[in-house]
Motif scaffolding. Structure first.
Motif, PDB file in Angstrom:
ATOM      1  N   CYS B 116       0.826  -1.211   0.000  1.00 60.95           N
ATOM      2  CA  CYS B 116       0.000   0.000   0.000  1.00 60.95           C
ATOM      3  C   CYS B 116       0.861   1.262   0.000  1.00 60.95           C
ATOM      4  N   ASP B 117       0.307   2.320  -0.596  1.00 58.05           N
ATOM      5  CA  ASP B 117       0.984   3.614  -0.535  1.00 58.05           C
ATOM      6  C   ASP B 117       0.846   4.253   0.854  1.00 58.05           C
ATOM      7  N   HIS B 118      -0.245   3.925   1.531  1.00 57.65           N
ATOM      8  CA  HIS B 118      -0.426   4.397   2.914  1.00 57.65           C
ATOM      9  C   HIS B 118      -0.707   3.168   3.773  1.00 57.65           C
ATOM     10  N   PRO B 119       0.328   2.425   4.127  1.00 57.32           N
ATOM     11  CA  PRO B 119       0.110   1.104   4.715  1.00 57.32           C
ATOM     12  C   PRO B 119      -0.413   1.163   6.149  1.00 57.32           C
ATOM     13  N   ALA B 120      -1.439   0.346   6.425  1.00 55.60           N
ATOM     14  CA  ALA B 120      -1.971   0.244   7.777  1.00 55.60           C
ATOM     15  C   ALA B 120      -0.930  -0.363   8.714  1.00 55.60           C
ATOM     16  N   CYS B 121      -0.142  -1.321   8.207  1.00 54.17           N
ATOM     17  CA  CYS B 121       0.836  -1.995   9.070  1.00 54.17           C
ATOM     18  C   CYS B 121       1.908  -1.017   9.554  1.00 54.17           C
ATOM     19  N   VAL B 122       2.349  -0.111   8.658  1.00 55.25           N
ATOM     20  CA  VAL B 122       3.369   0.862   9.040  1.00 55.25           C
ATOM     21  C   VAL B 122       2.830   1.758  10.152  1.00 55.25           C
ATOM     22  N   SER B 123       1.551   2.158  10.005  1.00 47.78           N
ATOM     23  CA  SER B 123       0.936   3.028  10.999  1.00 47.78           C
ATOM     24  C   SER B 123       0.706   2.296  12.313  1.00 47.78           C
ATOM     25  N   GLY B 228      -6.396  -1.259  -7.158  1.00 52.19           N
ATOM     26  CA  GLY B 228      -5.145  -0.822  -6.542  1.00 52.19           C
ATOM     27  C   GLY B 228      -4.753   0.587  -6.949  1.00 52.19           C
ATOM     28  N   GLU B 229      -5.431   1.102  -8.008  1.00 51.81           N
ATOM     29  CA  GLU B 229      -5.102   2.472  -8.408  1.00 51.81           C
ATOM     30  C   GLU B 229      -5.531   3.449  -7.311  1.00 51.81           C
ATOM     31  N   TYR B 230      -6.737   3.239  -6.797  1.00 50.35           N
ATOM     32  CA  TYR B 230      -7.241   4.153  -5.761  1.00 50.35           C
ATOM     33  C   TYR B 230      -7.562   3.456  -4.436  1.00 50.35           C
ATOM     34  N   GLU B 231      -7.713   2.153  -4.449  1.00 53.60           N
ATOM     35  CA  GLU B 231      -8.137   1.441  -3.228  1.00 53.60           C
ATOM     36  C   GLU B 231      -7.207   1.773  -2.053  1.00 53.60           C
ATOM     37  N   VAL B 232      -7.786   1.988  -0.886  1.00 51.18           N
ATOM     38  CA  VAL B 232      -7.084   2.428   0.338  1.00 51.18           C
ATOM     39  C   VAL B 232      -5.942   3.420   0.042  1.00 51.18           C
ATOM     40  N   GLY B 233      -6.220   4.354  -0.869  1.00 53.44           N
ATOM     41  CA  GLY B 233      -5.233   5.386  -1.164  1.00 53.44           C
ATOM     42  C   GLY B 233      -4.194   4.959  -2.188  1.00 53.44           C
ATOM     43  N   LYS B 255     -11.631   4.609  -1.008  1.00 54.99           N
ATOM     44  CA  LYS B 255     -10.429   5.253  -1.523  1.00 54.99           C
ATOM     45  C   LYS B 255      -9.566   5.863  -0.418  1.00 54.99           C
ATOM     46  N   ASN B 256     -10.101   5.903   0.797  1.00 54.77           N
ATOM     47  CA  ASN B 256      -9.333   6.542   1.869  1.00 54.77           C
ATOM     48  C   ASN B 256      -8.265   5.606   2.411  1.00 54.77           C
ATOM     49  N   PRO B 257      -7.073   6.148   2.706  1.00 49.97           N
ATOM     50  CA  PRO B 257      -6.012   5.330   3.294  1.00 49.97           C
ATOM     51  C   PRO B 257      -6.492   4.669   4.584  1.00 49.97           C
ATOM     52  N   ALA B 258      -6.129   3.396   4.782  1.00 53.85           N
ATOM     53  CA  ALA B 258      -6.599   2.657   5.962  1.00 53.85           C
ATOM     54  C   ALA B 258      -6.247   3.322   7.289  1.00 53.85           C
ATOM     55  N   PRO B 259      -5.044   3.894   7.449  1.00 45.48           N
ATOM     56  CA  PRO B 259      -4.729   4.447   8.781  1.00 45.48           C
ATOM     57  C   PRO B 259      -5.241   5.859   9.005  1.00 45.48           C
TER      58      PRO B 259
END
Lengths: 415, 302
Positions: B116-123, B228-233, B255-259
């Motif tokens: 992910c571009d805005h990964p939930a795991c990183v957050s 994956g273009e827009y999903e969870v950011g 489309k919003n980032p998970a974290p």
């Protein structure tokens, strides 16, 4: 001023009874499965898998454990911050429950994390974005604060009574001196820790609610809401006093003491408004997000949600409004137990029931081993509580009005 | 080896330093590395090209030191009858679904971390072990991990796996986008072995253009959706398919980032430590006032 003067004493009662022996057996059973977890891994004892990474231990031992230990900070706020001396008799038992509660929360975390020997990592490796990091750090600091708050009880027990065995007896005087020094230092600075304890509790009780927000659509909409932190905080505050009443009535029954109904009734009368606020937010959130549509479906989620609200909030709320309930020990106990049950169920619902991972083939139910460890920890907590109230001045005996100055004073306004 | 341990040491020192500095300045310094580079790489998975040979599964295991067996054993298509998920023994797996539009062939779908571009795991990670690297890969530092499994609870794609059967040193396992290989200029193992070019490795922006043109040139073959273009950011791995992605077991994500929500709550509660400090001051004030009032009352009575 007709404030109650309190006189906490170690209770004279034998430790072992048939009930206590049963608790010891339950605790030992838990220890057996704990050994299995440490020798053969989490998979050997739990039903956890890649779809369900968190189960009973996080839901009950950690999340519900923290919530049910809320009696510590609510009574500290009431007794010390609001300075209602009439409630001082219940501050110490609540403090003891909180201290033991958090100790067992820490133990729950310790057995649940895969690499338990790295439990100290969050102290030096920080992630300010992580709700879990915030919960972890706050719980660690708050647990230390609780131990500090408990220290005066230890010094009180031993000052003038230090009697070390054998060759250590030459140190008696020194230890006594240290205890006195500690006691004096603590009574001057205790207010710092008491306020810190309340602030830390507010922070991590709410952040515990933030934990599952990141799971997004994996969590059932009945529970998944951005106001989860607020709901967690409100439910923690509302379970604080019921928990104190609940354990006070159990302790007085078990230790053959007269229940302190004059204090407990007054505590009980404060619960209804707090529960009402919690219920208002919970229902309000449901209507704003229009999640009531899910209550029309008949499934585990809707049934669990209904039980949680009806038996855990609505019925006890109605009960606490009745003067008859407030005056009767069994009814007061029932109402308090319902609130405790409601918050316990709420934490289970949030962390286990609401969590529906996208690729699970079968849903999670805790294994016998997981249940054994959870119940075993609870039994150990009760045993530790019993041991401490029999040996330390925690419970105040009603009727004995010996003068006792307020333990914690603020500099500048001392008498 | 000494170079690695030195690097680890420097990394850890920097982290502790950042942590200490973070206390006095802002909380963002205590946040893990989360780079969103313009030139980040990605992979476009064209499920209409995939034949389900599962060579990628073998190559992945081989590249990550997992027991792989011989390549011939992967020709057995019986395994495709059940749906599998990536775990600690296989970081990527291929599943098979009934055919989509304009074809009688089944759809084969490779599953792995989406990076992910805005990964939930990183957050989410309590120790900040996860990071989003400049080249797009989401990787993690095994030495930091405490095994809390919050990354697994947080991941919208349910990807990180855990070694539940190990008593000592259980690891979190997932696709690392062949971070070590790509650093040396090699292709990810799965991409390099794929015999039908179902996997295209390249800069994410380029991949989106390629995907668009494929859909445009062959609208009968694809549904008009790049997953994956827009999903969870947005994600580094993206998919093309001949069938609605919901029917291919992709989660229905916005489309919003998970974290996003949890991070704004966190930062709201801890905005420069103002709310906690204010609460402390407020409670201190109440404590002082109530105590003083009580004493005045008592003095008045005496």
């Amino acid at each position: 001023m007709n404030h109650e003067l309190v006189n906490p004493v170690p209770i004279k009662h034998k430790f072992f009874t048939p009930g206590v022996i049963a608790l010891v057996i339950i605790a030992l059973n838990g220890l057996v499965f704990l050994m299995g977890r440490f020798f053969f891994g989490l998979g050997a004892v739990t039903n956890l898998n890649n779809q369900y990474p968190w189960g009973l231990w996080i839901g009950v031992d950690v999340a519900a454990g923290v919530a049910l230990a809320a009696g510590g900070f609510t009574t500290a706020a009431l007794g010390h911050v609001m300075h209602r001396e009439e409630y001082h008799a219940i501050v110490r038992p609540a403090l003891l429950t909180a201290m033991l509660g958090y100790t067992f929360v820490a133990m729950g975390v310790f057995v649940d994390i895969g690499r338990w020997y790295f439990i100290w990592h969050p102290l030096v490796m920080w992630n300010g974005n992580s709700a879990l990091f915030e919960v972890g750090i706050c719980v660690m600091i708050y647990m230390s604060v609780l131990y500090i708050e408990f220290l005066p009880i230890v010094t009180e027990r031993f000052i003038g009574k230090v009697n070390l065995p054998g060759f250590l007896s030459s140190l008696n005087k020194l230890v006594d001196k240290i205890l006195r020094l500690l006691d004096r230092g603590l009574s001057k600075t205790m207010f710092v820790f008491i306020i810190a304890g309340v602030v830390l509790s507010t922070l991590h009780q709410s952040s515990l609610g933030t934990l599952m927000v990141i799971a997004g659509p994996k969590m059932h909409p009945l529970w998944q809401t951005p106001v989860l932190p607020l709901l967690f905080l409100l439910s923690a505050i509302s379970v604080g006093l019921p928990m104190v009443i609940f354990e006070s009535l159990i302790a007085s029954r078990s230790l053959k003491l007269k229940p302190e109904m004059h204090i407990l009734s007054r505590l009980g009368s404060m619960i209804a408004p707090i529960l009402g606020i919690y219920l208002a937010f919970k229902i309000g959130d449901m209507f704003i997000r229009e999640t009531f549509v899910y209550l029309g479906e008949f499934n585990t989620a809707s049934v669990m949600f209904t039980i949680e609200i009806l038996f855990g909030v609505v019925i006890p709320l109605r009960m606490f409004l009745s003067p008859k309930v407030l005056k009767s020990p069994p009814l007061l106990f029932t109402a308090s137990a319902l609130v405790v049950f409601g918050v316990l169920l709420n934490r289970i619902n949030n962390f286990v029931v609401a969590y529906t991972p996208p690729y699970s083939t079968e849903s999670y139910f805790p294994s016998f081993g997981e249940i054994s460890v959870t119940v075993g920890f609870a039994a150990m907590l009760v045993l530790a509580y019993r041991f401490i109230v029999l040996n330390f001045p925690v419970i105040s005996l009603p009727g004995k009005h010996t003068a006792q100055p307020t333990k914690y004073s603020i500099r500048g306004v001392e008498k | 080896m000494s170079g690695k341990s030195r690097r680890d040491f420097l990394k850890k020192s920097a982290l502790i330093g950042a942590g200490v500095a973070g206390f006095s300045t802002t909380t963002s310094k205590a946040a893990p590395k989360n780079i969103l580079s313009e030139d980040r790489m990605g992979v476009l998975v064209d499920t209409t090209a995939c034949v389900g040979c599962r060579n990628c599964e073998w190559a992945c295991k081989d590249a990550h030191g997992l027991p792989a067996g011989n390549l011939e054993s992967y020709e057995d298509r019986k395994i495709l009858e059940t749906k599998r998920r990536p775990d600690h023994t296989a970081l990527t797996v291929v599943n098979e679904y009934p055919h989509g539009k304009n074809s009688n062939l089944p759809i084969d779908l490779k599953v792995q971390c989406m990076h992910c571009d805005h990964p939930a795991c990183v957050s989410a990670c309590i120790v900040g072990a996860f990071s989003k690297q400049e080249n797009g890969s989401v990787i993690w530092d095994t030495d930091m991990c405490i095994g809390c499994r919050y990354c697994m609870a947080a991941c919208p794609f349910q990807i990180p796996a855990f070694e539940y059967d190990k008593a000592l040193n259980p690891l979190i396992m997932k696709c690392d986008f062949c971070f070590e290989r790509t650093k040396e200029g090699k292709l990810p193992a799965c991409v390099s072995i794929c015999p039908v070019e179902a996997l295209t490795y390249g800069p994410r922006t380029e991949l989106i253009k390629i995907a668009r043109s494929r859909i445009k040139r062959n609208p009968a073959r694809y549904v008009d959706h790049i997953f994956g273009e827009y999903e969870v950011g947005g994600t580094s791995w993206m998919y093309l398919a001949s069938k609605d992605f919901k029917e291919l077991d992709f989660p229905n994500l916005g489309k919003n980032p998970a974290p996003g929500v949890s991070e704004s709550i966190q930062h709201g509660i801890f905005a420069y430590f103002v709310p906690p400090v204010s609460l402390y001051a407020l409670l201190g004030g109440i404590m002082w006032i109530t105590k003083r009032r009580k004493e005045l009352e008592e003095e008045g009575k005496i």
